[in-house]
Design a protein around this motif. Structure first.
Motif, PDB file in Angstrom:
ATOM      1  N   ALA A  67       0.832  -1.203   0.000  1.00  0.00           N
ATOM      2  CA  ALA A  67       0.000   0.000   0.000  1.00  0.00           C
ATOM      3  C   ALA A  67       0.867   1.254   0.000  1.00  0.00           C
ATOM      4  O   ALA A  67       0.617   2.204  -0.755  1.00  0.00           O
ATOM      5  N   ASP A  68       1.903   1.266   0.836  1.00  0.00           N
ATOM      6  CA  ASP A  68       2.796   2.427   0.886  1.00  0.00           C
ATOM      7  C   ASP A  68       3.551   2.599  -0.429  1.00  0.00           C
ATOM      8  O   ASP A  68       3.765   3.728  -0.901  1.00  0.00           O
ATOM      9  N   ALA A  69       3.981   1.478  -1.032  1.00  0.00           N
ATOM     10  CA  ALA A  69       4.706   1.567  -2.299  1.00  0.00           C
ATOM     11  C   ALA A  69       3.806   2.116  -3.404  1.00  0.00           C
ATOM     12  O   ALA A  69       4.229   2.967  -4.201  1.00  0.00           O
ATOM     13  N   LEU A  70       2.556   1.668  -3.455  1.00  0.00           N
ATOM     14  CA  LEU A  70       1.625   2.181  -4.457  1.00  0.00           C
ATOM     15  C   LEU A  70       1.317   3.652  -4.226  1.00  0.00           C
ATOM     16  O   LEU A  70       1.220   4.436  -5.180  1.00  0.00           O
ATOM     17  N   ALA A  71       1.161   4.045  -2.965  1.00  0.00           N
ATOM     18  CA  ALA A  71       0.910   5.455  -2.660  1.00  0.00           C
ATOM     19  C   ALA A  71       2.081   6.317  -3.110  1.00  0.00           C
ATOM     20  O   ALA A  71       1.896   7.390  -3.701  1.00  0.00           O
ATOM     21  N   GLY A  72       3.302   5.848  -2.848  1.00  0.00           N
ATOM     22  CA  GLY A  72       4.476   6.594  -3.292  1.00  0.00           C
ATOM     23  C   GLY A  72       4.561   6.673  -4.801  1.00  0.00           C
ATOM     24  O   GLY A  72       4.967   7.701  -5.359  1.00  0.00           O
ATOM     25  N   LEU A  73       4.175   5.593  -5.477  1.00  0.00           N
ATOM     26  CA  LEU A  73       4.206   5.579  -6.937  1.00  0.00           C
ATOM     27  C   LEU A  73       3.217   6.579  -7.509  1.00  0.00           C
ATOM     28  O   LEU A  73       3.528   7.316  -8.461  1.00  0.00           O
ATOM     29  N   VAL A  74       2.016   6.625  -6.946  1.00  0.00           N
ATOM     30  CA  VAL A  74       1.009   7.578  -7.421  1.00  0.00           C
ATOM     31  C   VAL A  74       1.490   9.007  -7.233  1.00  0.00           C
ATOM     32  O   VAL A  74       1.349   9.854  -8.130  1.00  0.00           O
ATOM     33  N   LYS A  75       2.063   9.315  -6.085  1.00  0.00           N
ATOM     34  CA  LYS A  75       2.562  10.664  -5.836  1.00  0.00           C
ATOM     35  C   LYS A  75       3.677  11.020  -6.811  1.00  0.00           C
ATOM     36  O   LYS A  75       3.763  12.163  -7.289  1.00  0.00           O
ATOM     37  N   ALA A  76       4.521  10.046  -7.120  1.00  0.00           N
ATOM     38  CA  ALA A  76       5.638  10.294  -8.034  1.00  0.00           C
ATOM     39  C   ALA A  76       5.134  10.592  -9.446  1.00  0.00           C
ATOM     40  O   ALA A  76       5.583  11.546 -10.089  1.00  0.00           O
ATOM     41  N   VAL A  77       4.211   9.774  -9.954  1.00  0.00           N
ATOM     42  CA  VAL A  77       3.724  10.005 -11.319  1.00  0.00           C
ATOM     43  C   VAL A  77       2.931  11.300 -11.396  1.00  0.00           C
ATOM     44  O   VAL A  77       2.890  11.961 -12.446  1.00  0.00           O
ATOM     45  N   SER A  78       2.316  11.716 -10.289  1.00  0.00           N
ATOM     46  CA  SER A  78       1.607  12.996 -10.266  1.00  0.00           C
ATOM     47  C   SER A  78       2.568  14.171 -10.422  1.00  0.00           C
ATOM     48  O   SER A  78       2.180  15.245 -10.887  1.00  0.00           O
ATOM     49  N   ARG A  79       3.847  13.927 -10.040  1.00  0.00           N
ATOM     50  CA  ARG A  79       4.873  14.952 -10.204  1.00  0.00           C
ATOM     51  C   ARG A  79       5.611  14.801 -11.540  1.00  0.00           C
ATOM     52  O   ARG A  79       6.578  15.517 -11.796  1.00  0.00           O
ATOM     53  N   GLY A  80       5.191  13.846 -12.341  1.00  0.00           N
ATOM     54  CA  GLY A  80       5.842  13.630 -13.628  1.00  0.00           C
ATOM     55  C   GLY A  80       7.020  12.693 -13.568  1.00  0.00           C
ATOM     56  O   GLY A  80       7.781  12.583 -14.537  1.00  0.00           O
ATOM     57  N   GLU A  81       7.203  11.982 -12.449  1.00  0.00           N
ATOM     58  CA  GLU A  81       8.306  11.037 -12.298  1.00  0.00           C
ATOM     59  C   GLU A  81       7.806   9.617 -12.573  1.00  0.00           C
ATOM     60  O   GLU A  81       6.613   9.338 -12.473  1.00  0.00           O
ATOM     61  N   HIS A  82       8.721   8.713 -12.890  1.00  0.00           N
ATOM     62  CA  HIS A  82       8.334   7.336 -13.216  1.00  0.00           C
ATOM     63  C   HIS A  82       9.281   6.329 -12.577  1.00  0.00           C
ATOM     64  O   HIS A  82       9.985   5.595 -13.273  1.00  0.00           O
ATOM     65  N   PRO A  83       9.287   6.248 -11.254  1.00  0.00           N
ATOM     66  CA  PRO A  83      10.156   5.274 -10.583  1.00  0.00           C
ATOM     67  C   PRO A  83       9.518   3.885 -10.604  1.00  0.00           C
ATOM     68  O   PRO A  83       8.318   3.740 -10.862  1.00  0.00           O
ATOM     69  N   PRO A  84      10.298   2.831 -10.320  1.00  0.00           N
ATOM     70  CA  PRO A  84       9.699   1.499 -10.165  1.00  0.00           C
ATOM     71  C   PRO A  84       8.884   1.443  -8.874  1.00  0.00           C
ATOM     72  O   PRO A  84       9.041   2.293  -7.989  1.00  0.00           O
ATOM     73  N   LEU A  85       8.027   0.453  -8.768  1.00  0.00           N
ATOM     74  CA  LEU A  85       7.203   0.323  -7.567  1.00  0.00           C
ATOM     75  C   LEU A  85       8.059   0.148  -6.328  1.00  0.00           C
ATOM     76  O   LEU A  85       7.838   0.799  -5.305  1.00  0.00           O
ATOM     77  N   TYR A  86       9.056  -0.730  -6.414  1.00  0.00           N
ATOM     78  CA  TYR A  86       9.978  -0.960  -5.292  1.00  0.00           C
ATOM     79  C   TYR A  86      11.395  -0.634  -5.763  1.00  0.00           C
ATOM     80  O   TYR A  86      12.008  -1.429  -6.487  1.00  0.00           O
ATOM     81  N   PRO A  87      11.926   0.519  -5.388  1.00  0.00           N
ATOM     82  CA  PRO A  87      13.291   0.872  -5.806  1.00  0.00           C
ATOM     83  C   PRO A  87      14.331  -0.168  -5.399  1.00  0.00           C
ATOM     84  O   PRO A  87      15.328  -0.354  -6.091  1.00  0.00           O
ATOM     85  N   SER A  88      14.101  -0.845  -4.253  1.00  0.00           N
ATOM     86  CA  SER A  88      15.045  -1.857  -3.782  1.00  0.00           C
ATOM     87  C   SER A  88      14.264  -3.073  -3.287  1.00  0.00           C
ATOM     88  O   SER A  88      13.569  -2.992  -2.267  1.00  0.00           O
ATOM     89  N   ILE A  89      14.363  -4.189  -4.001  1.00  0.00           N
ATOM     90  CA  ILE A  89      13.675  -5.406  -3.587  1.00  0.00           C
ATOM     91  C   ILE A  89      14.257  -5.944  -2.288  1.00  0.00           C
ATOM     92  O   ILE A  89      13.531  -6.450  -1.422  1.00  0.00           O
ATOM     93  N   SER A  90      15.570  -5.816  -2.131  1.00  0.00           N
ATOM     94  CA  SER A  90      16.191  -6.314  -0.900  1.00  0.00           C
ATOM     95  C   SER A  90      15.713  -5.521   0.313  1.00  0.00           C
ATOM     96  O   SER A  90      15.463  -6.099   1.380  1.00  0.00           O
ATOM     97  N   ASP A  91      15.571  -4.198   0.166  1.00  0.00           N
ATOM     98  CA  ASP A  91      15.041  -3.385   1.269  1.00  0.00           C
ATOM     99  C   ASP A  91      13.604  -3.767   1.575  1.00  0.00           C
ATOM    100  O   ASP A  91      13.193  -3.837   2.745  1.00  0.00           O
TER     101      ASP A  91
END
Length: 212
Positions: A30-54
């Motif tokens: 849920a937190d990862a999806l929320a962060g993704l939505v906020k990022a794309v709203s700013r015009g950014e396109h990060p992966p859902l989980y920047p670090s799988i190990s983290d």
């Protein structure tokens, strides 16, 4: 049903995971999806989980918590995601987002993606909720999502999936495709590795691993 601290630390349907692992994963998703939505709203396109190990370390740490902490985490993370989803209305035109390597959807589909995640992992918790408790539009969407995911999973046998609601999808490799028929929930349960072949036609000779 209520879940005791002991039951949270008992095995779930996912190999190697307790119910607490599943609950923590749902909260962090849920937190990862929320962060993704906020990022794309700013015009950014990060992966859902920047670090799988983290992500995996957070799940392990979170799985050690008691029931009250887990429930608060589930509730508050779901609330943050609900608020974040409101930002999807402001997106202009197609907005592709990457959920995993090779798995790309439009940002407007993220609420449905989350629904599928919650449904599958609710079953994984083994608290009396099964695939056949999912009906109607939710079961149809879940089947569509599972078929979409299988198209991106190497080693999936070639299959033609035909559901009683009218869905027709081809998944898996090239060559002859075995036709599998059944209801939406039954097909989604079997294709995701969570149910047997009861209620299906054509699936008896095929074994599928659990879809995470």
């Amino acid at each position: 049903m209520g879940v005791s601290d002991e039951q949270w630390q008992s095995p779930s349907h996912l190999p190697g995971w307790t119910r607490a692992h599943v609950a923590t994963h749902l909260a962090r998703n849920a937190d990862a999806l929320a962060g993704l939505v906020k990022a794309v709203s700013r015009g950014e396109h990060p992966p859902l989980y920047p670090s799988i190990s983290d992500r995996d370390r957070e799940i392990e740490r979170g799985s050690e918590r008691g029931g009250l902490e887990l429930q608060i985490d589930l509730d508050t993370s779901a609330g943050r995601l609900h608020e974040a989803f409101d930002q999807l209305i402001s997106l202009k035109g197609p907005t592709p987002v990457e959920l995993a390597a090779g798995v790309v959807v439009d940002a407007t589909q993220l609420p449905a993606v989350r629904l599928a995640e919650v449904l599958l992992h609710h079953v994984d918790l083994d608290v009396g909720f099964g695939m056949r408790d999912i009906s109607g539009r939710a079961a149809r969407w879940l089947l569509e999502w599972v078929c979409f995911r299988l198209k991106h999973r190497p080693g999936t046998p070639a299959m033609r999936v035909l559901s009683s609601s009218g869905l027709s999808e081809r998944v898996g490799g090239s060559g002859f495709a075995t036709t599998i028929r059944g209801g939406d929930a039954e097909l989604a349960g079997w294709l995701s590795g969570r149910d047997g072949t009861d209620g299906l036609n054509g699936a008896e000779a095929i074994a599928l691993p659990i879809l995470g």
